[in-house]
Motif scaffolding. Structure first.
Motif, PDB file in Angstrom:
ATOM      1  N   ALA A 119      39.683  30.339  50.513  1.00 14.46           N
ATOM      2  CA  ALA A 119      40.037  31.734  50.222  1.00 14.46           C
ATOM      3  C   ALA A 119      38.923  32.677  50.663  1.00 14.46           C
ATOM      4  O   ALA A 119      39.184  33.749  51.221  1.00 14.46           O
ATOM      5  CB  ALA A 119      40.318  31.899  48.732  1.00 14.46           C
ATOM      6  N   ALA A 120      37.672  32.282  50.426  1.00 12.28           N
ATOM      7  CA  ALA A 120      36.536  33.109  50.844  1.00 12.28           C
ATOM      8  C   ALA A 120      36.461  33.197  52.372  1.00 12.28           C
ATOM      9  O   ALA A 120      36.107  34.246  52.931  1.00 12.28           O
ATOM     10  CB  ALA A 120      35.230  32.535  50.290  1.00 12.28           C
ATOM     11  N   THR A 121      36.815  32.102  53.053  1.00 11.01           N
ATOM     12  CA  THR A 121      36.823  32.104  54.517  1.00 11.01           C
ATOM     13  C   THR A 121      37.883  33.060  55.048  1.00 11.01           C
ATOM     14  O   THR A 121      37.656  33.783  56.024  1.00 11.01           O
ATOM     15  CB  THR A 121      37.079  30.684  55.047  1.00 11.01           C
ATOM     16  N   ILE A 122      39.052  33.081  54.407  1.00 13.34           N
ATOM     17  CA  ILE A 122      40.101  34.036  54.775  1.00 13.34           C
ATOM     18  C   ILE A 122      39.593  35.464  54.610  1.00 13.34           C
ATOM     19  O   ILE A 122      39.800  36.328  55.478  1.00 13.34           O
ATOM     20  CB  ILE A 122      41.353  33.797  53.909  1.00 13.34           C
ATOM     21  N   TRP A 123      38.923  35.717  53.507  1.00 17.83           N
ATOM     22  CA  TRP A 123      38.401  37.057  53.192  1.00 17.83           C
ATOM     23  C   TRP A 123      37.388  37.514  54.234  1.00 17.83           C
ATOM     24  O   TRP A 123      37.466  38.630  54.760  1.00 17.83           O
ATOM     25  CB  TRP A 123      37.785  36.999  51.792  1.00 17.83           C
ATOM     26  N   VAL A 124      36.433  36.634  54.581  1.00 22.21           N
ATOM     27  CA  VAL A 124      35.382  37.026  55.522  1.00 22.21           C
ATOM     28  C   VAL A 124      35.945  37.110  56.948  1.00 22.21           C
ATOM     29  O   VAL A 124      35.487  37.937  57.755  1.00 22.21           O
ATOM     30  CB  VAL A 124      34.186  36.048  55.448  1.00 22.21           C
ATOM     31  N   THR A 125      36.953  36.293  57.274  1.00 21.42           N
ATOM     32  CA  THR A 125      37.574  36.381  58.600  1.00 21.42           C
ATOM     33  C   THR A 125      38.281  37.726  58.776  1.00 21.42           C
ATOM     34  O   THR A 125      38.243  38.327  59.853  1.00 21.42           O
ATOM     35  CB  THR A 125      38.569  35.227  58.813  1.00 21.42           C
ATOM     36  N   PHE A 131      45.735  38.712  48.439  1.00 22.68           N
ATOM     37  CA  PHE A 131      46.960  37.993  48.084  1.00 22.68           C
ATOM     38  C   PHE A 131      47.102  36.716  48.907  1.00 22.68           C
ATOM     39  O   PHE A 131      47.559  35.690  48.417  1.00 22.68           O
ATOM     40  CB  PHE A 131      48.179  38.893  48.286  1.00 22.68           C
ATOM     41  N   VAL A 132      46.700  36.783  50.179  1.00 18.23           N
ATOM     42  CA  VAL A 132      46.749  35.590  51.024  1.00 18.23           C
ATOM     43  C   VAL A 132      45.754  34.554  50.521  1.00 18.23           C
ATOM     44  O   VAL A 132      46.064  33.368  50.409  1.00 18.23           O
ATOM     45  CB  VAL A 132      46.446  35.951  52.497  1.00 18.23           C
ATOM     46  N   GLY A 133      44.548  35.013  50.194  1.00 19.89           N
ATOM     47  CA  GLY A 133      43.528  34.095  49.694  1.00 19.89           C
ATOM     48  C   GLY A 133      43.930  33.445  48.385  1.00 19.89           C
ATOM     49  O   GLY A 133      43.673  32.264  48.153  1.00 19.89           O
ATOM     50  N   VAL A 150      43.202  46.694  53.743  1.00 20.35           N
ATOM     51  CA  VAL A 150      43.199  45.361  54.347  1.00 20.35           C
ATOM     52  C   VAL A 150      42.507  44.381  53.407  1.00 20.35           C
ATOM     53  O   VAL A 150      42.965  43.252  53.206  1.00 20.35           O
ATOM     54  CB  VAL A 150      42.502  45.380  55.725  1.00 20.35           C
ATOM     55  N   VAL A 151      41.400  44.803  52.820  1.00 24.76           N
ATOM     56  CA  VAL A 151      40.660  43.957  51.875  1.00 24.76           C
ATOM     57  C   VAL A 151      41.531  43.595  50.682  1.00 24.76           C
ATOM     58  O   VAL A 151      41.583  42.444  50.241  1.00 24.76           O
ATOM     59  CB  VAL A 151      39.371  44.671  51.400  1.00 24.76           C
ATOM     60  N   VAL A 152      42.254  44.585  50.158  1.00 18.68           N
ATOM     61  CA  VAL A 152      43.129  44.338  49.005  1.00 18.68           C
ATOM     62  C   VAL A 152      44.272  43.402  49.397  1.00 18.68           C
ATOM     63  O   VAL A 152      44.585  42.442  48.686  1.00 18.68           O
ATOM     64  CB  VAL A 152      43.687  45.660  48.459  1.00 18.68           C
ATOM     65  N   GLY A 153      44.884  43.675  50.553  1.00 21.74           N
ATOM     66  CA  GLY A 153      46.026  42.865  50.981  1.00 21.74           C
ATOM     67  C   GLY A 153      45.661  41.428  51.263  1.00 21.74           C
ATOM     68  O   GLY A 153      46.413  40.506  50.931  1.00 21.74           O
ATOM     69  N   ILE A 154      44.501  41.210  51.862  1.00 22.70           N
ATOM     70  CA  ILE A 154      44.105  39.845  52.207  1.00 22.70           C
ATOM     71  C   ILE A 154      43.811  39.029  50.957  1.00 22.70           C
ATOM     72  O   ILE A 154      43.843  37.794  50.989  1.00 22.70           O
ATOM     73  CB  ILE A 154      42.873  39.862  53.150  1.00 22.70           C
TER      74      ILE A 154
END
Length: 211
Positions: A92-98, A72-74, A66-70
């Protein structure tokens, strides 16, 4: 895992993602209300599914993916804006922490997830004030000046920067007809920038000044 427990996790994921997304939506960021809800909900679902379809030793592997996949979104919200500045890193960091909060909710760590959500909101709402104070103390600005040569040269502007207690960290010059085009990235206090700008605006020999 009971259906009620799963439903509770999904509702909490929507709430956490919605709260963070609402703040981002209010500030007109690229990743807003619906996006962050989907990210938190998706991370929660992946974590829940990993409990059913993966062996106990592989549950952590699903979370790590999930961490790796997210990532790409960030990466999709990071872009280069005006003056070669990179924008979207905070989003992008907010997407990662969410996504991390969604994994926490899916794993049943509700208290930690809610505390994490509170700290995210504190960072976005409270810290810009502190960031503003830091920016005033050492603000970076890009100046583009078109000036005649040899009346002015690079050393001339270096002296003016020093006179107003400013420090130029990057700069380049190019010739355009009878003029020299210079651009500098300059750091210093806001009041010193203001004094420098007034100095240049009063200089009649300057052909163009972008600040």
């Amino acid at each position: 895992m009971e259906p009620v427990g799963i439903l509770t996790k999904l509702i909490l994921a929507v709430l956490v993602g919605g709260v963070i997304g609402a703040e981002r939506e209010y500030r007109s960021k690229l990743a807003g209300f619906r996006t962050l809800i989907m990210i938190c909900l998706g991370s929660t679902l992946f974590t829940i599914f990993s409990r059913f379809i993966a062996s106990p030793t592989e549950v952590s592997r699903v979370a790590s993916n999930v961490v790796v996949g997210i990532g790409f979104v960030g990466a999709g919200v990071i872009f280069k804006g005006d003056n070669n500045r990179v924008n979207g890193i905070t989003t992008a960091a907010t997407i990662w922490v969410t996504a991390a909060l969604g994994v926490g909710i899916g794993a049943g760590y509700y208290v930690i997830s809610f505390l994490g959500c509170a700290f995210v909101l504190l960072t976005h709402i409270g810290f810009p004030y502190l960031e503003g104070l830091i920016d005033k103390a050492n603000r970076g600005r890009t100046y583009k000046i078109v000036f005649p040569y040899p009346e002015f040269d690079e050393q001339s502007f270096d002296k003016i920067f020093k006179e107003y207690h400013l420090k130029a960290k990057e700069g380049y010059q190019s010739k355009k007809g009878a003029w020299i085009v210079g651009e500098w990235l300059v750091y210093g206090r806001q009041k010193n920038h203001d004094r420098f700008i007034q100095h240049i605006l009063q200089e009649s020999r300057i052909e163009q000044f972008d600040f």
